[in-house]
Design a protein around this motif. Structure first.
Motif, PDB file in Angstrom:
ATOM      1  N   GLY A  38      -9.019   2.986  -4.674  1.00  0.00           N
ATOM      2  CA  GLY A  38     -10.058   2.925  -3.644  1.00  0.00           C
ATOM      3  C   GLY A  38     -11.385   3.516  -4.079  1.00  0.00           C
ATOM      4  N   THR A  48       0.883  -1.166   0.000  1.00  0.00           N
ATOM      5  CA  THR A  48       0.000   0.000   0.000  1.00  0.00           C
ATOM      6  C   THR A  48       0.920   1.215   0.000  1.00  0.00           C
ATOM      7  N   HIS A 103      -2.827  -0.834  -3.471  1.00  0.00           N
ATOM      8  CA  HIS A 103      -3.607   0.358  -3.135  1.00  0.00           C
ATOM      9  C   HIS A 103      -2.687   1.572  -3.187  1.00  0.00           C
ATOM     10  N   LYS A 132      -7.290   0.087  -7.198  1.00  0.00           N
ATOM     11  CA  LYS A 132      -6.030   0.592  -6.644  1.00  0.00           C
ATOM     12  C   LYS A 132      -6.211   1.964  -6.002  1.00  0.00           C
TER      13      LYS A 132
END
Length: 606
Positions: free
Chosen positions: A278, A65, A135, A276
C-alpha cells in the motif's frame, strides 16, 4: 562452559493453528475448537487475518488481503481491531464486514514476546511474495536481536509455516519456492546484519536532521547519502528497508518519498512490493524510473521531494538519451530533493551512457563523506561461499588473474568441458525445484552474440548464443501462452518458467541472484600471457562499445565495461557457478585452475 549462560533446549515444534471466522463471534469459535485453549488464550500468539476476494474465473485461485499480527492477549487484541480500529480505519472496517474473512491463530509452548515478534516479521517477509496475496497489512518491521530461544528460531518458524500450510496451502506455499522469488530477496522485512543496522540508523538520523532544517537547503543541492559495496553485500535489502520506513514515517511529507531504479526487471519487483504494502496508495509514482521522475518534477510549480532513494545508481545516465533531455541524471536529482540516497558500485557500470570515471566517483563519495554520509557494506550476503572463493572470483573479473580454485564445501565452483555439460547441469538443478537449495538455476552469457530486441534475425528465427553445434536463444524471446504471458508481466526474467530454455544477459540478471548460474564466457574475454585480456572486437554489446564524450573528449572505455560485465555475471550464483569459456587459452587456464576436483563432466550429478 559459562554457568551463567542459558542453554537453549532442542525443540519439538508442534504448533497449533485455530481457524475461525473473523467476526464478533471469534472468541466463542476459538473456545469451541478442539485445540489447546491454554496456548491460545494464556500464551503469546501470532495471528493472520485473510479476506478472500471473489474469483475472476471458476478455475482460478482467489486473491487475498492479509493482515499479520502478534499479541500477548488474542481476545483483547481482536476486540480492539473489531470495535476500535474499525471506527478510524477503512481497511479494518472492510475486514470486519467481509463474509469471507477468516482468522488463523497460532500457538506454541515455545512462544515468547521476542519470538512472536520475529515470527510476525518473518511471516510478513514470506507472505509478501505469495502470488495470490494482493495486499499485505501491518507494515511495521520488528526483527529482534538475541533472546532465549533465538537460536532455535528457524526450526520453530518452519514448524509454524508447515502448520499454517496444512490449513491454507493457497496462502502458505512451499517455503523454498518463496525464497527463490525476486520479491522475497528484495523484501523490506529481512533481518539486517549489524553493519546494515548501523547504516540504517545513520541514514534515518541524517534524513531527520536535513528535513528538520529544510529551509537551509531549499536553494541548494540535496544532501547525499552514499551506500557503497560490491555485488551481493546487501545494499538492496538495506535500501528496501529504509524505503518502507520512510514512506510510513511521520518525518517525511505526503507523497514526498520516491524510489527510483533504471532497470526494467527491478522496476517490476519494487512496484509489486510497493503495491502489496500500500505504499503507492496515494502516489502511483512512488516507484518509477529516473527520467519519469525528473520530467515530472521539473515542471513549473512541482515541489521538491523530501527523499529520493536510487537503487543501482551506477545505472543512472550521464548523458542525454531518448526522452531524457539533460546531461546527468544524478545532478538533476540532486536539485529535485532534499535528501538523495544512492546505492552505488563502480564495478557494475555497464554502458557508456552510465559512465563515470574514478575522479567523478571519488568526488561523489567525498561530497557524502564530508558530512559522514558514506556507508560501506562489505559482508557477502548473497553468495553462500567461503571468503577464498569470493576472492578468487574477484581476482578473475577485476584483477584479471586466474589462481588455483579453492576448496569450498559451501559453494560449487566448476568448469565445464562443453557448454552442453553446463546446460545439462543447470537444467537438472532447476527441475529439482522445492528441494533446497537446488532450484532457480539459469544460463547466462557475456554479450558476445548478436541480439536486437526490435527484430528477428530471419523470419521466425531467434537470436542465439552459439558455440560450435550447441546453441540456445537469448533472453526474452521464447513464446508462451496468453495466460502465462500475463503472469510473466509480474515476474523477473529468471522466475519465468520458459527461461530455463534461454540465456540471460547482464541486462536481465543484474540486481538479481540465482541459486545456480551456468556462465558461457564468450570470445570478448581471452587469456594471454598469464592474464585476462578483454577483446572489444568480439563483443556484440554496442552499449559498452560506443565511444562517448567525456569532459570534451571522445573516450573509449569498452575494456573497463566488459570487465564489469564479467564481474556482474560471475557473482549471480548463491550456491554455485559452472563456467565454460569460448577462448581456447582461457578455457585451458580455467581447466588447469580447476584441477581434478572442479571439473564438470558430461552428466555430472545427473
Amino acid at each position: 562452559m559459562d554457568k551463567n549462560k542459558s542453554v537453549e533446549p532442542q525443540v519439538d515444534v508442534q504448533p497449533i493453528v485455530d481457524v475461525v471466522p473473523y467476526n464478533i463471534n471469534y472468541e466463542h469459535a476459538l473456545e469451541q475448537n478442539n485445540s489447546n485453549n491454554e496456548l491460545i488464550f494464556e500464551y503469546p500468539t501470532v495471528y493472520v487475518i485473510a479476506d478472500k476476494q471473489s474469483k475472476k474465473r471458476k478455475d482460478s485461485v482467489p486473491d487475498f488481503t492479509v493482515y499479520v499480527g502478534e499479541t500477548s492477549n488474542i481476545g483483547q487484541r481482536t476486540r480492539q481491531h473489531l470495535e476500535g480500529d474499525t471506527k478510524i480505519r477503512e481497511d479494518w472496517k472492510k475486514l470486519r464486514d467481509s463474509p469471507n474473512a477468516e482468522m488463523m491463530v497460532v500457538g506454541d509452548q515455545y512462544f515468547n514476546k521476542s519470538l512472536t515478534l520475529d515470527i510476525e516479521n518473518r511471516l510478513m517477509m514470506y507472505l509478501l511474495s505469495v502470488d495470490h496475496i494482493r495486499h499485505l497489512n501491518n507494515r511495521r518491521t520488528n526483527p529482534q536481536r538475541k533472546y532465549f530461544m533465538s537460536g532455535q528460531f528457524d526450526k520453530i518458524f518452519a514448524g509454524v509455516w508447515d502448520a499454517l500450510r496444512q490449513k491454507k496451502p493457497e496462502l502458505f506455499p512451499i517455503k523454498k519456492d518463496i525464497e527463490n522469488s525476486a520479491i522475497y530477496k528484495a523484501s523490506p522485512f529481512h533481518s539486517l546484519n549489524e553493519k546494515q543496522l548501523d547504516g540504517k540508523q545513520q541514514i534515518l538520523n541524517r534524513v531527520a536532521h536535513v528535513l528538520g532544517n529544510a529551509k537551509k537547503v531549499d536553494n541548494k543541492d540535496a544532501a547525499v547519502i552514499f551506500i557503497a559495496g560490491q555485488a551481493g553485500t546487501g545494499k538492496t535489502v538495506l535500501l528496501s528497508n529504509v524505503f518502507n520506513d520512510l514512506v510510513n514515517s511521520k518525518m517525511t511529507g505526503e507523497n514526498a518519498v520516491n524510489l527510483l531504479v533504471n532497470h526494467d526487471q527491478q522496476l517490476i519487483v519494487y512496484k509489486q512490493i510497493a503495491h502489496k504494502l500500500g505504499l503507492d496508495k496515494d502516489n502511483e509514482d512512488v516507484v518509477c524510473k529516473p527520467t519519469h521522475f525528473i520530467n515530472e518534477h521539473q515542471k513549473p510549480g512541482a515541489k521538491k521531494a523530501d527523499v529520493i532513494l536510487v537503487d543501482e545508481a551506477h545505472l543512472l545516465w550521464t548523458q542525454g538519451k531518448q526522452s531524457y533531455r539533460g546531461d546527468n541524471q544524478l545532478k538533476d536529482l540532486l536539485k529535485l530533493a532534499k535528501v538523495v540516497i544512492i546505492v552505488f558500485d563502480k564495478y557494475q557500470i555497464l554502458t557508456t551512457k552510465e559512465y563515470l570515471d574514478d575522479a567523478a566517483i571519488a568526488e561523489l563519495e567525498a561530497k557524502a563523506s564530508r558530512t559522514g554520509n558514506t556507508i560501506t557494506l562489505k559482508d557477502q550476503e548473497r553468495m553462500a561461499a567461503n571468503p577464498e572463493t569470493i576472492e578468487w572470483l574477484h581476482n578473475f573479473a577485476i584483477n584479471q588473474k586466474i589462481g588455483v580454485m579453492p576448496s569450498d564445501s559451501r559453494y560449487e565452483l566448476k568448469v565445464g568441458r562443453t557448454p552442453k555439460a553446463v546446460y545439462q547441469k543447470i537444467k537438472a538443478l532447476d527441475q529439482n525445484r522445492g528441494n533446497a537449495p537446488a532450484s532457480l538455476a539459469r544460463m547466462l552469457a557475456t554479450f558476445d552474440w548478436p541480439y536486437v530486441e526490435a527484430k528477428r534475425p530471419t523470419e521466425g528465427g531467434l537470436w542465439n548464443v552459439q558455440v560450435g553445434d550447441w546453441q540456445m536463444p537469448w533472453n526474452l524471446q521464447l513464446k508462451v501462452s496468453r495466460k502465462q504471458k500475463k503472469k510473466n508481466d509480474s515476474l523477473a526474467w529468471a522466475e519465468r518458467p520458459q527461461t530455463i530454455g534461454e540465456v540471460g544477459s547482464t541486462f536481465t540478471i543484474q540486481g538479481f541472484d540465482l541459486n545456480y548460474a551456468g556462465l558461457i564466457i564468450g570470445p570478448s574475454v581471452t587469456y594471454r600471457d598469464g592474464k585476462i585480456v578483454f577483446n572489444p572486437e568480439a563483443s556484440s554489446n554496442k552499449q559498452a562499445k560506443n565511444k562517448r564524450t567525456w569532459h570534451g573528449k571522445k573516450i573509449d572505455v569498452t575494456r573497463e565495461l566488459l570487465r564489469n560485465e564479467l564481474n556482474v555475471l560471475l557473482t549471480r550464483g548463491v550456491h554455485g557457478l559452472y563456467i565454460y569459456a569460448v577462448d581456447d587459452q582461457l578455457q585451458q587456464a580455467l581447466l588447469t585452475a580447476a584441477g581434478s576436483t572442479h571439473i564438470l563432466e558430461e552428466n555430472d550429478g545427473l
